[in-house]
Structure formats: C-alpha cells, structure tokens
Design an enzyme around this catalytic site. Structure first.
Site, mmCIF file in Angstrom:
data_model
loop_
_atom_site.group_PDB
_atom_site.id
_atom_site.type_symbol
_atom_site.label_atom_id
_atom_site.label_comp_id
_atom_site.label_asym_id
_atom_site.label_seq_id
_atom_site.Cartn_x
_atom_site.Cartn_y
_atom_site.Cartn_z
ATOM 1 C CD GLU A 177 64.248 -29.124 -15.376
ATOM 2 O OE1 GLU A 177 63.155 -28.424 -14.619
ATOM 3 O OE2 GLU A 177 64.149 -30.498 -15.451
ATOM 4 C CD GLU A 192 68.624 -32.101 -15.743
ATOM 5 O OE1 GLU A 192 67.652 -32.239 -15.040
ATOM 6 O OE2 GLU A 192 68.790 -30.775 -15.890
HETATM 7 C C1 FCB Z 1 65.449 -31.190 -12.622
HETATM 8 C C2 FCB Z 1 66.347 -30.771 -12.309
HETATM 9 C C3 FCB Z 1 68.171 -31.688 -12.139
HETATM 10 C C4 FCB Z 1 67.060 -32.382 -10.806
HETATM 11 C C5 FCB Z 1 66.523 -32.835 -11.741
HETATM 12 C C6 FCB Z 1 66.554 -34.506 -11.087
HETATM 13 O O1 FCB Z 1 64.210 -31.023 -13.166
HETATM 14 O O2 FCB Z 1 66.840 -30.071 -13.812
HETATM 15 O O3 FCB Z 1 68.496 -30.159 -11.643
HETATM 16 O O4 FCB Z 1 67.483 -31.905 -10.150
HETATM 17 O O5 FCB Z 1 65.097 -32.137 -12.162
#
Ligand code: FCB
Length: 477
Positions: A169, A376
């Site tokens: 990110e 994620e």
């Molecule tokens: C993302 C991050 C991760 C976590 C989630 C909820 O942006 O990559 O580390 O904090 O959000």
C-alpha cells in the site's frame, strides 16, 4: 440473500491469512533490531490512540511456534507476513543483522514443515529511522537503499520464500505518512506525499529488478484500492470523484501496470513544487516493468461530493459527517459522504462487497491486470470474550463470506484471481488506532498474550477445507 449463491474457486486457489511485522512481532529491542519510523511516531503525543506502541504487540517473535501451530490448525495454504527492515538491517544500509535474519529463517522453516507457502512483503511501513532522518521516502536515495535491502533479502531467504511482495500500500505510506501526518513519520505536506509516491514506486521498480536478477520470483506489489463513487451525476460531483479516484487508485495502478502517471493527476499536482516532476529518465520503465501478480487490498468503497454540493448530497439522503481538514483533503476538494443504508465495521468503513467485484472486473478490463491475489480483506468488529471464553464474531463471518462471494463473482466474470488472504490472522496493533481495533481470526489477550481462536477461525477453516464451496462454514444459513 447472498449466502444462498454457490461460490466457485479454482482447484488450486490459495487460501491465506496476512499479518505485518510491526503489528504483531513486538520484541522491539531484541536481537539488535534498529528503530523504525513507527517506534518514533508511536511515541509522539497524540499520534496513536491510548499512546499504544508496537513494543510488545502480540509477542509473535517469542510465540512463533505457537502461532505456526495455529496457522496449521487453521489449514492455511499460504501465510503473508512482512519482513521488518530495521530488524534485518538496523540502519537501513550495510550488512545484515544475523539475529534478525535468523528469526525469519525460523519462520520460513516452520512454514515449510507445515506445508504453508510463505508470501513475504518487504515493506509494510516500518522504515528504518536512520533513513527517515536522511529524508525518508522524500529522498531518492531511500529507493536505492530499498533495492539493496531487497537484493540482500533475496540472497538470504530467496530459496525459501514462495512469493515476494515489494511494497504494501504505497498510497498509505505516502498520503497518510507524509501528506496527512496520521501515520509515521507524521509529515503534513502535499509535496512530500508526491515525492514519496514517486520514490516508493521507484523503490518497487528497483527491488523488482534486483529480485528478478537473483532469481527470487514470483514478484508483485500490493496496492490498496478504494473505489470512489460520485454522490450524483452532476459534473461537479463527477469531477470530485475523478480527482479522488486519481489520487487513491489510478496514480498507483497506472504507474505499475501502464508505466505512466495519469495526466490529469500530474496536472492537478503540478503546482506543488513541480508535483511528480522528480522522475528521471528510465524511472517509468522500471516502475512499469512487468510484475508476476498484482496484490489487491480491499476493505471499502467511498462516495464523494464536490464541496459546494454537500447540501444537495444531504437532500439526496447522504449523511455528511464531520469534515476533516488537512492540506491533502483541502486540496483534493472531494469530501466523503456516507450512505445511510450500508452496514459499517468498527472502523466506520462501509460494507460494500459489490464494489470489490466491480474493482476486480475493472482491473481486468481496463488494465489487463496480471493474475490477482486478494492480499488483504477483513473487518474490525466489536468483539468480546463471552462468559464461556468464546468470541462469536458473526459480523466478521458475514463480512468475509460476502467478500468471498464477491471474489467468486469476479472469477465467474473471467477475472484471474488466484488467492485470498484474510486480514488478519490475529488481532494486532492497528496503526493510529493502536490496540483499539480488532481484525483477527484469533483474539489476542494483550496483557497475557494468550490466543483464543474466534468463531471466524473455525468458519474459515471449513471454507478452506471445502475450497470455498461451503461458505456457510457448516452452519445452515
Ligand atoms: C491496511 C494495512 C494493514 C491493516 C489493514 C486494516 O491498510 O495494510 O496493515 O492495518 O489496513
């Protein structure tokens, strides 16, 4: 109701869970680890809720074997973790710290024994503080240091890592860390966010080349996507949505998949000390070099309006919350408005799984994306341990189920999605929110470090067992 739809996943679909070093490891002083920008930022007054830090976190460093056993009990096919740069290279340059590297070797050995594929992220936000003091990501030199670190890790761990992710990110690193100041290192300048964007992406390109050279592949990058919808079809709202989408999504995905920054975004930011002008000859080619896969992080979508049309948005049924003001948001002129009809997680993020399907289709159609891994996806919920010692996190199960269905829909529409990583394996240090938000499939009792698998853990285990055929997790609904 969505749960009655049949989900379909390819036979070799990769079922995983994700974590990040600073959020779980703790052991901030152990084995010669250096300081990171998060060690420093979390000590600044008011930076992190309750003054929490990652000093102890989940004590994963000490509880490695127990955590590996939990991953095996969950039936994980793959585990996505991040390497703490200051643990393996304390000053961000020079020789590797053996103790630090040994920790990751133990982790990789433990995964190998259990048949779990390791997916290693090289940068999940914990820049060595020494590099920050030399300008951090606003400095081109940091990209070169990152490439050296990547190459050293390729040499040290290459044989054992199944899949490499350069950055996690970069939007968050640049805009939250250097633009809005709500993440480490806490700087608040639009021009710093722009310089960081370019140098992060350049670091990705250089690291990609370095890893390829040492035969450490496959390599990809993880981008976060927040689909942006306009509050209405009025040209001013459409303009606001385009600005927000440009900064949040297109800037990154177009640099990586097309090798160029979107012209409208470049133009918008030109007044900020030349904007993205620091690019040198050859940078775009490095940044846009082919990747083996794209990591997609998805949590929510957003609706924005033009600042002069907020009353129209209110009349159309949107809720207008407290409008935050900082240099980045003030410049963007695309305040977020809230849909009253969507559920929200404990982060306040609106639950919109359909936006995930649309995003995946868009990545396929508009960008001819390489194979995609959802690296994620997950939800913070209002979890608690009940009197029987159990955590029945039905809301998390609902969230995960609806998003897996969204992934399956995208696969059905021809998108090549190869895997899914739940965020997160366990509750952890949620950055500026400290320990006040829980995303885990496993509850962590912070005072003792004790782990309690939640109901979502058993649910996800049966999902994995059935290769996603059974998203009800054994339940009847
Ligand atoms: C993302 C991050 C991760 C976590 C989630 C909820 O942006 O990559 O580390 O904090 O959000």
């Amino acid at each position: 109701m969505a749960t009655t739809k049949a989900a379909r996943f390819p036979e070799d679909f990769v079922w995983g869970a994700a974590t990040a070093a600073y959020q779980i490891e703790g052991a901030a002083q152990a084995g010669g680890r250096g300081m990171s920008i998060w060690d420093v930022f979390s000590r600044m007054a008011g930076a992190v809720r309750n003054g929490d830090t990652g000093d102890v976190a989940c004590s994963h460093y000490e509880r490695l074997e127990e955590d590996l056993d939990l991953m095996a009990a969950l039936g994980l096919r793959a585990y996505r973790f991040s390497v703490s740069w200051p643990r393996v290279q304390p000053d961000g340059m020079g020789s590797l710290n053996r103790d630090g590297v040994d920790f990751y070797r133990r982790l990789l050995d433990g995964l190998a024994v259990r048949g779990i594929e390791p997916v290693a992220t090289l940068y999940h936000w914990d820049l060595p503080q020494d590099l920050e003091e030399r300008g951090g990501w606003t400095s081109r030199d940091t990209a070169l240091r990152f490439a050296d670190y990547a190459s050293a890790m390729g040499d040290a761990l290459g044989g054992q890592v199944g899949r490499w992710i350069t950055l996690n990110e970069p939007w968050c690193s640049a805009w939250l860390g250097y633009g809005r100041g709500v993440h480490a290192p806490g700087r608040k300048e639009v021009s710093a966010a722009l310089a960081s964007t370019h140098h992060l992406l350049l670091g990705h390109g250089l690291a990609l080349a370095a890893l390829r050279q040492s035969g450490s592949t496959p390599v990809g990058i993880t981008l976060n996507f927040t689909p942006v919808l306009p509050a209405s079809q009025h040209p001013d709202d459409l303009g606001a949505a385009r600005r927000a989408d440009g900064q949040a999504n297109r800037l990154y995905v177009e640099a990586v998949l097309r090798g160029s920054y979107p012209p409208d975004v470049v133009e918008h930011y030109a007044p900020f000390r030349g904007g993205l002008d620091m690019a040198e000859d050859g940078d775009a080619r490095l940044i846009g070099a082919p990747i083996d896969f794209l990591g997609v992080n998805f949590y929510t979508s957003t609706v924005v309006a033009d600042p002069n049309r907020l009353s129209n948005a209110r009349e159309a049924g949107y809720n207008i919350g407290r409008l935050e003001s900082d240099p980045v948001l003030d410049d963007l002129r695309a305040p977020e408005v809230r849909r009253g009809d969507l559920d929200r997680t404990a982060m306040g993020w609106e639950v919109d799984p359909g936006a995930l399907t649309d995003l995946l289709v868009r990545l396929n159609d508009d960008y001819q994306s390489p194979p995609i891994y959802l690296t994620e996806n997950g939800a913070a919920c209002h979890d608690y341990v009940d009197p029987n010692g159990e955590v029945k996190d039905k809301d998390r199960i609902d969230y995960l189920r609806s998003h897996l269905l969204a992934v399956s829909d995208a696969i059905g529409r021809g998108v090549d999605v190869r895997g899914y990583f739940a965020w997160s394996l366990m509750d952890n240090f949620e950055w500026a929110y400290g320990y006040s938000r829980r995303f885990g499939l496993i509850w962590v009792d912070y005072p003792t470090g004790r782990r309690i698998p939640k109901a979502s853990f058993s649910w996800y285990r049966s999902v994995i067992e059935s290769n996603g055929q059974d998203l009800s997790g054994g339940a009847s609904s």
